[in-house]
Design a protein around this motif. Structure first.
Motif, PDB file in Angstrom:
ATOM      1  N   LEU A  51       0.826  -1.203   0.000  1.00 14.11           N
ATOM      2  CA  LEU A  51       0.000   0.000   0.000  1.00 14.11           C
ATOM      3  C   LEU A  51       0.865   1.260   0.000  1.00 14.11           C
ATOM      4  O   LEU A  51       0.565   2.235  -0.702  1.00 14.11           O
ATOM      5  N   ASP A  54       2.215   1.644  -3.490  1.00 16.54           N
ATOM      6  CA  ASP A  54       1.150   2.069  -4.415  1.00 16.54           C
ATOM      7  C   ASP A  54       0.837   3.551  -4.232  1.00 16.54           C
ATOM      8  O   ASP A  54       0.624   4.278  -5.209  1.00 16.54           O
ATOM      9  N   GLU A  55       0.811   3.989  -2.988  1.00 15.82           N
ATOM     10  CA  GLU A  55       0.491   5.401  -2.728  1.00 15.82           C
ATOM     11  C   GLU A  55       1.579   6.319  -3.269  1.00 15.82           C
ATOM     12  O   GLU A  55       1.311   7.386  -3.820  1.00 15.82           O
ATOM     13  N   GLU A  79      -8.097   7.890  -5.034  1.00 21.18           N
ATOM     14  CA  GLU A  79      -7.485   6.562  -4.899  1.00 21.18           C
ATOM     15  C   GLU A  79      -6.461   6.567  -3.767  1.00 21.18           C
ATOM     16  O   GLU A  79      -6.370   5.610  -2.984  1.00 21.18           O
ATOM     17  N   ALA A  80      -5.700   7.642  -3.680  1.00 21.55           N
ATOM     18  CA  ALA A  80      -4.690   7.754  -2.632  1.00 21.55           C
ATOM     19  C   ALA A  80      -5.349   7.838  -1.250  1.00 21.55           C
ATOM     20  O   ALA A  80      -4.863   7.239  -0.281  1.00 21.55           O
ATOM     21  N   SER A  82      -8.214   6.535  -0.420  1.00 16.47           N
ATOM     22  CA  SER A  82      -8.701   5.177  -0.122  1.00 16.47           C
ATOM     23  C   SER A  82      -7.547   4.296   0.357  1.00 16.47           C
ATOM     24  O   SER A  82      -7.699   3.473   1.276  1.00 16.47           O
ATOM     25  N   ASN A  83      -6.398   4.480  -0.276  1.00 12.87           N
ATOM     26  CA  ASN A  83      -5.190   3.746   0.116  1.00 12.87           C
ATOM     27  C   ASN A  83      -4.836   4.040   1.587  1.00 12.87           C
ATOM     28  O   ASN A  83      -4.551   3.126   2.366  1.00 12.87           O
ATOM     29  N   GLU A  86      -7.118   2.314   3.976  1.00 12.76           N
ATOM     30  CA  GLU A  86      -6.770   0.899   4.117  1.00 12.76           C
ATOM     31  C   GLU A  86      -5.580   0.724   5.055  1.00 12.76           C
ATOM     32  O   GLU A  86      -5.521  -0.221   5.848  1.00 12.76           O
ATOM     33  N   ARG A  87      -4.632   1.628   4.964  1.00 10.73           N
ATOM     34  CA  ARG A  87      -3.468   1.554   5.844  1.00 10.73           C
ATOM     35  C   ARG A  87      -3.865   1.789   7.301  1.00 10.73           C
ATOM     36  O   ARG A  87      -3.319   1.156   8.213  1.00 10.73           O
TER      37      ARG A  87
END
Length: 218
Positions: A51, A54-55, A79-80, A82-83, A86-87
């Motif tokens: 993650l 990806d960010e 999207e970032a 949301s990332n 999740e973290r």
């Protein structure tokens, strides 16, 4: 961003070499039960690293876009965000696992006082002190990391503002970078305490008369 070292996995094949007291046995069992509680902690590391990677890729892509592509900037910023959400969820699972480990380890405190050999008891008490320092270091790390995530979210919220000035963006990026510097410092402390504990743990096992075989020795 977060490179954590966890309990030393001993692949427990332990035998008593001489007649160890039940206190030593109980301390040994409690320590290993506490280590088992950290399995959920370890499981968060790989997805967390992905993650984070990806960010960073999303951030780099956003920085390469011009404001004429604002719709794409908004999409990538969402999207970032949301990332980052999740973290936060992974950090919560990680923290819960460490808390369970801490609760289990507290049981060792009572058993330490029952060790008859005074030198071994002193070693065990020192081991407990290092572990307490390790848990405290994780609390600092956890708090610092959550602050870093919060500051990162502010960056992506700003990027969704079409009137955003470069000065304001750079200011927030600097704040975020400063927050993650504290994460790195806290992470180093946590890792140092983990390594120290692992070393002292094996030394205690040896002095207590446990014959330990690691996975790598099998």
């Amino acid at each position: 961003m977060k490179k954590l070292i966890t309990f030393l996995a001993i692949g427990l094949v332990a035998a008593m070499v001489a007649a160890c007291s039940s206190a030593e046995e109980n301390v040994y069992k409690i320590i290993e039960d506490a280590a088992s509680e950290e399995n959920a902690f370890e499981k968060q590391q790989k997805p967390m690293n992905k993650l984070e990677s990806d960010e960073k890729a999303l951030f780099d892509e956003i920085m390469e876009l011009g404001m004429k592509e604002f719709d794409q900037i908004q999409k990538l910023s969402d999207e970032a965000l949301s990332n980052l959400d999740e973290r936060e969820k992974l950090i919560k699972k990680e923290s819960e696992a460490l808390e369970k480990s801490k609760e289990e380890f507290q049981k060792a405190k009572t058993e330490l006082d029952k060790i008859k050999d005074e030198k071994l008891k002193a070693d065990a008490q020192q081991l407990a002190e290092v572990m307490d320092a390790r848990y405290s270091a994780y609390d600092t790390l956890n708090s610092a990391y959550l602050t870093g995530i919060s500051e990162d979210k502010k960056i992506y919220e700003l990027l969704k503002d079409e009137e955003l000035s470069m000065e304001k963006l750079e200011e927030q990026i600097e704040i975020s970078n400063s927050a993650y510097e504290k994460v790195r410092e806290a992470n180093d402390t946590f890792n140092d305490k983990t390594e120290e504990f692992n070393e002292k743990k094996l030394d205690f096992y040896d002095k207590a008369g446990f014959d330990i075989t690691t996975d790598s020795e099998e």
